[in-house]
Design an enzyme around this catalytic site. Structure first.
Site, PDB file in Angstrom:
ATOM      1  N   ARG A  78       0.888  -1.185   0.000  1.00  0.00           N
ATOM      2  CA  ARG A  78       0.000   0.000   0.000  1.00  0.00           C
ATOM      3  C   ARG A  78       0.914   1.219   0.000  1.00  0.00           C
ATOM      4  O   ARG A  78       1.703   1.402   0.935  1.00  0.00           O
ATOM      5  CB  ARG A  78      -0.912  -0.008   1.212  1.00  0.00           C
ATOM      6  CG  ARG A  78      -1.671   1.298   1.376  1.00  0.00           C
ATOM      7  CD  ARG A  78      -2.816   1.178   2.365  1.00  0.00           C
ATOM      8  NE  ARG A  78      -3.923   0.462   1.786  1.00  0.00           N
ATOM      9  CZ  ARG A  78      -5.174   0.480   2.272  1.00  0.00           C
ATOM     10  NH1 ARG A  78      -5.461   1.187   3.336  1.00  0.00           N
ATOM     11  NH2 ARG A  78      -6.141  -0.200   1.681  1.00  0.00           N
TER      12      ARG A  78
ATOM     13  N   ASP B  87     -17.480   6.810  -1.444  1.00  0.00           N
ATOM     14  CA  ASP B  87     -16.165   6.699  -0.784  1.00  0.00           C
ATOM     15  C   ASP B  87     -15.928   8.042  -0.096  1.00  0.00           C
ATOM     16  O   ASP B  87     -16.630   9.029  -0.387  1.00  0.00           O
ATOM     17  CB  ASP B  87     -15.090   6.413  -1.861  1.00  0.00           C
ATOM     18  CG  ASP B  87     -13.687   6.222  -1.292  1.00  0.00           C
ATOM     19  OD1 ASP B  87     -13.527   6.118  -0.062  1.00  0.00           O
ATOM     20  OD2 ASP B  87     -12.726   6.175  -2.107  1.00  0.00           O
TER      21      ASP B  87
ATOM     22  N   GLN C 280      -9.944  -3.809  -4.069  1.00  0.00           N
ATOM     23  CA  GLN C 280     -11.272  -3.308  -3.736  1.00  0.00           C
ATOM     24  C   GLN C 280     -12.240  -3.548  -4.904  1.00  0.00           C
ATOM     25  O   GLN C 280     -13.354  -4.046  -4.721  1.00  0.00           O
ATOM     26  CB  GLN C 280     -11.188  -1.815  -3.405  1.00  0.00           C
ATOM     27  CG  GLN C 280     -12.487  -1.217  -2.955  1.00  0.00           C
ATOM     28  CD  GLN C 280     -12.917  -1.749  -1.605  1.00  0.00           C
ATOM     29  OE1 GLN C 280     -12.172  -1.676  -0.652  1.00  0.00           O
ATOM     30  NE2 GLN C 280     -14.125  -2.281  -1.524  1.00  0.00           N
TER      31      GLN C 280
ATOM     32  N   ARG D 231     -13.549  -8.965   0.616  1.00  0.00           N
ATOM     33  CA  ARG D 231     -12.115  -8.693   0.387  1.00  0.00           C
ATOM     34  C   ARG D 231     -11.280  -9.945   0.664  1.00  0.00           C
ATOM     35  O   ARG D 231     -10.307 -10.241  -0.036  1.00  0.00           O
ATOM     36  CB  ARG D 231     -11.647  -7.548   1.301  1.00  0.00           C
ATOM     37  CG  ARG D 231     -12.343  -6.207   1.066  1.00  0.00           C
ATOM     38  CD  ARG D 231     -11.918  -5.590  -0.241  1.00  0.00           C
ATOM     39  NE  ARG D 231     -10.474  -5.428  -0.313  1.00  0.00           N
ATOM     40  CZ  ARG D 231      -9.784  -4.408   0.224  1.00  0.00           C
ATOM     41  NH1 ARG D 231     -10.427  -3.429   0.824  1.00  0.00           N
ATOM     42  NH2 ARG D 231      -8.467  -4.347   0.125  1.00  0.00           N
TER      43      ARG D 231
ATOM     44  N   CYS E  41     -16.534   1.439   0.109  1.00  0.00           N
ATOM     45  CA  CYS E  41     -15.313   0.644   0.322  1.00  0.00           C
ATOM     46  C   CYS E  41     -14.900   0.638   1.781  1.00  0.00           C
ATOM     47  O   CYS E  41     -14.188  -0.260   2.212  1.00  0.00           O
ATOM     48  CB  CYS E  41     -14.195   1.161  -0.573  1.00  0.00           C
ATOM     49  SG  CYS E  41     -13.832   2.908  -0.330  1.00  0.00           S
TER      50      CYS E  41
ATOM     51  N   HIS F  32      -7.121   0.896  -6.774  1.00  0.00           N
ATOM     52  CA  HIS F  32      -7.350  -0.014  -5.643  1.00  0.00           C
ATOM     53  C   HIS F  32      -7.985  -1.287  -6.216  1.00  0.00           C
ATOM     54  O   HIS F  32      -9.169  -1.559  -6.016  1.00  0.00           O
ATOM     55  CB  HIS F  32      -8.271   0.671  -4.626  1.00  0.00           C
ATOM     56  CG  HIS F  32      -8.257   0.044  -3.266  1.00  0.00           C
ATOM     57  ND1 HIS F  32      -7.482  -1.058  -2.941  1.00  0.00           N
ATOM     58  CD2 HIS F  32      -8.937   0.372  -2.122  1.00  0.00           C
ATOM     59  CE1 HIS F  32      -7.694  -1.375  -1.668  1.00  0.00           C
ATOM     60  NE2 HIS F  32      -8.562  -0.529  -1.151  1.00  0.00           N
TER      61      HIS F  32
END
Ligand code: CP
Ligand code: NVA
Length: 303
Positions: free
Chosen positions: A102, A222, A132, A290, A262, A129
């Site tokens: 990340r 988001d 995601q 996830r 998310c 992402h």
């Protein structure tokens, strides 16, 4: 070397394959069937930014597949400033079997991937992402039986999460609409990449969220200020205020419409408590997914 840096790099068959493997893994996990696909493998997780879902779902997923995970805070390894990305990549490639990263700058991932002899997974960058995006479309599939033909209206800015989801939708025959304030839509680089590499019409962009959701199967939101954009927070709070996902917006959507996020959510900003905790919201099912989609990605990369 195969990596998982962006959904746009996957063929449509690869994307469909990951989704069906994730569904299989989810079902097997619910029946507690043991899995050993990562036995003897070590996966390093390097995070320059905070995380709950991504870090824990990767670490749990690795344990469930009987591999070993190793968490390294970004400020300890100092990607690109303690030593060059090339030197870092050549070294760590000999110690572990896969890297989950990340990062602030997507270029860090590209720089590492260039010299890596092990697969790299993008666990969020400023650009995309993909982990995601994969969980998002699996959730849509679960909610509606099939994702094809469904309309996702993303109420927010053209950020990392929106880019990954827009590409996934394009590849899977879904319609993606971005409802955002003027000036916060998709950037030119993304538009060009999408037009060159995705065999679907470019997502529609609109500035009126209430009109946009009238045909939505899914409303997605988001945070208004992504990690790394903190200096813009005050301005963004003002610009995005009319884009809150609240009861008034939900009243404009079809009754079957679901809400995804998310997470982490900033309740009272991009989404209200009543919507987050209401019957249309599937954000926690989405967060759970996830685990399974990332297990599918790790297995695919090590095959
Ligand atoms: N959605 C997501 O990536 O959550 P975290 O930032 O908690 O990992
Ligand atoms: N767009 C958000 C997503 C967090 C999971 C961010 O980058 O901070």
């Amino acid at each position: 070397m195969k990596h998982f840096l962006n959904i746009i790099d996957l063929s449509n068959d690869e994307l469909l394959g990951l989704l069906s493997e994730a569904a299989r893994l989810k079902e097997a996990h619910s029946r507690r069937i043991p899995a050993h696909s990562l036995t003897g493998r070590v996966v390093a997780l390097i995070f320059e930014k905070p995380s709950l879902r991504t870090r824990v779902s990767f670490e749990s997923g690795i344990a469930q597949l009987t591999g070993t995970s190793l968490y390294l805070p970004g400020n300890e390894v100092g990607l690109g400033w303690r030593e060059t990305l090339a030197d870092f990549s050549r070294t760590i490639s000999q110690y572990v079997d896969m890297l989950v990263l990340r990062v602030y700058r997507h270029e860090t991932l590209d720089g590492l991937a260039q010299h890596s002899t092990i697969p790299i997974i993008n666990a969020l960058s400023d650009w995309s992402h993909p982990c995601q995006g994969l969980a998002d479309v699996l959730t849509v599939r679960e909610l509606f039986g099939t994702e094809t033909g469904r309309t996702v209206v993303f109420v927010g800015d053209g950020n990392n999460v929106a880019r990954s989801l827009a590409v996934a939708c394009g590849k899977l025959g879904m319609k993606f609409v971005l409802a955002c304030p003027m000036g916060y839509g998709f950037d030119d680089k993304f538009k060009e990449q999408y037009r060159q590499r995705v065999d679907a019409n470019f997502p529609v962009e609109v500035n009126d969220p209430h009109a946009a959701v009238s045909h939505a199967d899914v409303i997605y939101t988001d945070v208004w200020t992504s990690m790394g954009q903190e200096a813009e927070r005050e301005e963004r709070l003002k610009r995005f205020a009319p884009f809150q996902v609240n009861a008034r917006l939900m009243a404009r959507a079809p009754s079957h419409c679901k809400v995804l996020h998310c997470l982490p959510a900033h309740r009272g900003e991009e989404i209200t408590d009543d919507v987050m905790d209401g019957p249309a919201c599937a954000a926690f099912q989405q967060a759970g997914n996830r685990l399974h989609t990332q297990k599918a990605v790790m297995e695919w990369l090590l095959k």
